[in-house]
Design a protein around this motif. Structure first.
Motif, PDB file in Angstrom:
ATOM      1  N   ASN A  58     -10.463 -57.350  18.544  1.00  0.00           N
ATOM      2  CA  ASN A  58      -9.975 -57.214  17.178  1.00  0.00           C
ATOM      3  C   ASN A  58      -8.771 -56.266  17.205  1.00  0.00           C
ATOM      4  N   LEU A  59      -7.601 -56.828  17.543  1.00  0.00           N
ATOM      5  CA  LEU A  59      -6.412 -56.031  17.825  1.00  0.00           C
ATOM      6  C   LEU A  59      -5.243 -56.408  16.925  1.00  0.00           C
ATOM      7  N   MET A  60      -4.443 -55.401  16.593  1.00  0.00           N
ATOM      8  CA  MET A  60      -3.236 -55.626  15.809  1.00  0.00           C
ATOM      9  C   MET A  60      -2.115 -54.790  16.434  1.00  0.00           C
ATOM     10  N   LEU A  61      -0.988 -55.439  16.695  1.00  0.00           N
ATOM     11  CA  LEU A  61       0.173 -54.782  17.291  1.00  0.00           C
ATOM     12  C   LEU A  61       1.201 -54.500  16.202  1.00  0.00           C
ATOM     13  N   VAL A  62       1.675 -53.261  16.144  1.00  0.00           N
ATOM     14  CA  VAL A  62       2.717 -52.863  15.200  1.00  0.00           C
ATOM     15  C   VAL A  62       3.918 -52.420  16.024  1.00  0.00           C
ATOM     16  N   ASN A  81      16.562 -52.664  12.831  1.00  0.00           N
ATOM     17  CA  ASN A  81      15.784 -52.744  11.598  1.00  0.00           C
ATOM     18  C   ASN A  81      14.627 -53.740  11.723  1.00  0.00           C
ATOM     19  N   LEU A  82      13.850 -53.578  12.783  1.00  0.00           N
ATOM     20  CA  LEU A  82      12.740 -54.471  13.091  1.00  0.00           C
ATOM     21  C   LEU A  82      11.419 -53.780  12.812  1.00  0.00           C
ATOM     22  N   CYS A  83      10.549 -54.466  12.106  1.00  0.00           N
ATOM     23  CA  CYS A  83       9.181 -54.015  11.910  1.00  0.00           C
ATOM     24  C   CYS A  83       8.300 -55.257  11.934  1.00  0.00           C
ATOM     25  N   ARG A  84       7.439 -55.325  12.927  1.00  0.00           N
ATOM     26  CA  ARG A  84       6.547 -56.489  13.065  1.00  0.00           C
ATOM     27  C   ARG A  84       5.106 -56.031  13.132  1.00  0.00           C
ATOM     28  N   ILE A  85       4.266 -56.779  12.480  1.00  0.00           N
ATOM     29  CA  ILE A  85       2.826 -56.593  12.587  1.00  0.00           C
ATOM     30  C   ILE A  85       2.268 -57.921  13.065  1.00  0.00           C
ATOM     31  N   VAL A  86       1.633 -57.888  14.235  1.00  0.00           N
ATOM     32  CA  VAL A  86       1.138 -59.114  14.855  1.00  0.00           C
ATOM     33  C   VAL A  86      -0.350 -58.959  15.142  1.00  0.00           C
ATOM     34  N   ARG A  87      -1.147 -59.837  14.593  1.00  0.00           N
ATOM     35  CA  ARG A  87      -2.586 -59.848  14.868  1.00  0.00           C
ATOM     36  C   ARG A  87      -2.805 -60.641  16.145  1.00  0.00           C
ATOM     37  N   LEU A  88      -3.443 -60.016  17.128  1.00  0.00           N
ATOM     38  CA  LEU A  88      -3.725 -60.677  18.401  1.00  0.00           C
ATOM     39  C   LEU A  88      -5.070 -61.385  18.308  1.00  0.00           C
ATOM     40  N   LYS A  89      -5.122 -62.582  18.844  1.00  0.00           N
ATOM     41  CA  LYS A  89      -6.326 -63.412  18.752  1.00  0.00           C
ATOM     42  C   LYS A  89      -7.540 -62.725  19.384  1.00  0.00           C
ATOM     43  N   ASP A  90      -7.336 -62.150  20.584  1.00  0.00           N
ATOM     44  CA  ASP A  90      -8.427 -61.493  21.300  1.00  0.00           C
ATOM     45  C   ASP A  90      -7.877 -60.737  22.505  1.00  0.00           C
ATOM     46  N   ARG A  91      -8.767 -60.225  23.348  1.00  0.00           N
ATOM     47  CA  ARG A  91      -8.342 -59.451  24.526  1.00  0.00           C
ATOM     48  C   ARG A  91      -7.535 -60.285  25.507  1.00  0.00           C
ATOM     49  N   HIS A  92      -7.769 -61.593  25.541  1.00  0.00           N
ATOM     50  CA  HIS A  92      -7.014 -62.454  26.455  1.00  0.00           C
ATOM     51  C   HIS A  92      -5.548 -62.521  26.031  1.00  0.00           C
ATOM     52  N   THR A  93      -5.302 -62.533  24.744  1.00  0.00           N
ATOM     53  CA  THR A  93      -3.936 -62.481  24.236  1.00  0.00           C
ATOM     54  C   THR A  93      -3.297 -61.150  24.607  1.00  0.00           C
ATOM     55  N   ALA A  94      -4.048 -60.065  24.467  1.00  0.00           N
ATOM     56  CA  ALA A  94      -3.528 -58.741  24.825  1.00  0.00           C
ATOM     57  C   ALA A  94      -3.205 -58.670  26.321  1.00  0.00           C
ATOM     58  N   LYS A 103       5.792 -64.511  24.005  1.00  0.00           N
ATOM     59  CA  LYS A 103       4.923 -65.513  23.382  1.00  0.00           C
ATOM     60  C   LYS A 103       3.564 -64.867  23.101  1.00  0.00           C
ATOM     61  N   ILE A 104       3.170 -64.935  21.832  1.00  0.00           N
ATOM     62  CA  ILE A 104       1.874 -64.391  21.424  1.00  0.00           C
ATOM     63  C   ILE A 104       1.153 -65.477  20.637  1.00  0.00           C
ATOM     64  N   ASP A 105       0.062 -65.960  21.196  1.00  0.00           N
ATOM     65  CA  ASP A 105      -0.766 -66.986  20.548  1.00  0.00           C
ATOM     66  C   ASP A 105       0.072 -68.184  20.083  1.00  0.00           C
ATOM     67  N   GLY A 106       0.968 -68.634  20.934  1.00  0.00           N
ATOM     68  CA  GLY A 106       1.759 -69.828  20.656  1.00  0.00           C
ATOM     69  C   GLY A 106       3.015 -69.619  19.834  1.00  0.00           C
ATOM     70  N   LEU A 107       3.275 -68.403  19.394  1.00  0.00           N
ATOM     71  CA  LEU A 107       4.475 -68.114  18.616  1.00  0.00           C
ATOM     72  C   LEU A 107       5.445 -67.271  19.446  1.00  0.00           C
ATOM     73  N   ASP A 108       6.742 -67.466  19.226  1.00  0.00           N
ATOM     74  CA  ASP A 108       7.776 -66.707  19.927  1.00  0.00           C
ATOM     75  C   ASP A 108       8.201 -65.506  19.096  1.00  0.00           C
ATOM     76  N   TYR A 109       8.280 -64.354  19.744  1.00  0.00           N
ATOM     77  CA  TYR A 109       8.716 -63.121  19.105  1.00  0.00           C
ATOM     78  C   TYR A 109       9.871 -62.536  19.913  1.00  0.00           C
ATOM     79  N   PRO A 110      11.117 -62.784  19.491  1.00  0.00           N
ATOM     80  CA  PRO A 110      12.243 -62.174  20.196  1.00  0.00           C
ATOM     81  C   PRO A 110      12.302 -60.672  19.895  1.00  0.00           C
TER      82      PRO A 110
END
Length: 97
Positions: free
Chosen positions: A17-21, A28-41, A63-70
């Motif tokens: 149960n992880l969230m990356l900030v 001027n970047l601020c991202r909040i990304v919910r990670l699916k699980d420990r395997h994603t981490a 790539k995080i859970d199928g999405l691209d984050y530049p």
């Protein structure tokens, strides 16, 4: 300046149960990304560690859970640093190494 924080929810499923900030003032970047699980981490750690040890400079598309984050260099390096700390804790607490 850039910083990344990995938040874990309390409880028995805290490792899944992880969230990356991620914050990066220079772009001027601020991202909040919910990670699916420990395997994603673990995959996120792998991607950033490869870039770090390959001395990659500049923007990196993670790539995080199928999405691209530049992310600009400072941002992904902050993510790597954060994930490196998390990985050390994970290996000790969960894997028992």
């Amino acid at each position: 300046m850039a910083k990344a924080i990995l938040k874990m929810a309390p409880g028995v499923n805290c490792w899944d149960n992880l969230m990356l900030v991620v914050q990066c003032e220079e772009v001027n970047l601020c991202r909040i990304v919910r990670l699916k699980d420990r395997h994603t981490a673990l995959e996120l750690y792998r991607q950033t560690a490869i870039a770090y040890y390959d001395h990659h400079c500049g923007r990196l598309v993670i790539k995080i859970d199928g999405l691209d984050y530049p992310m600009p260099c400072r941002a992904w390096m902050a993510v790597y640093s954060c994930m490196d700390q998390w990985f050390e804790d994970y290996v000790l607490a969960v894997e028992g190494v």
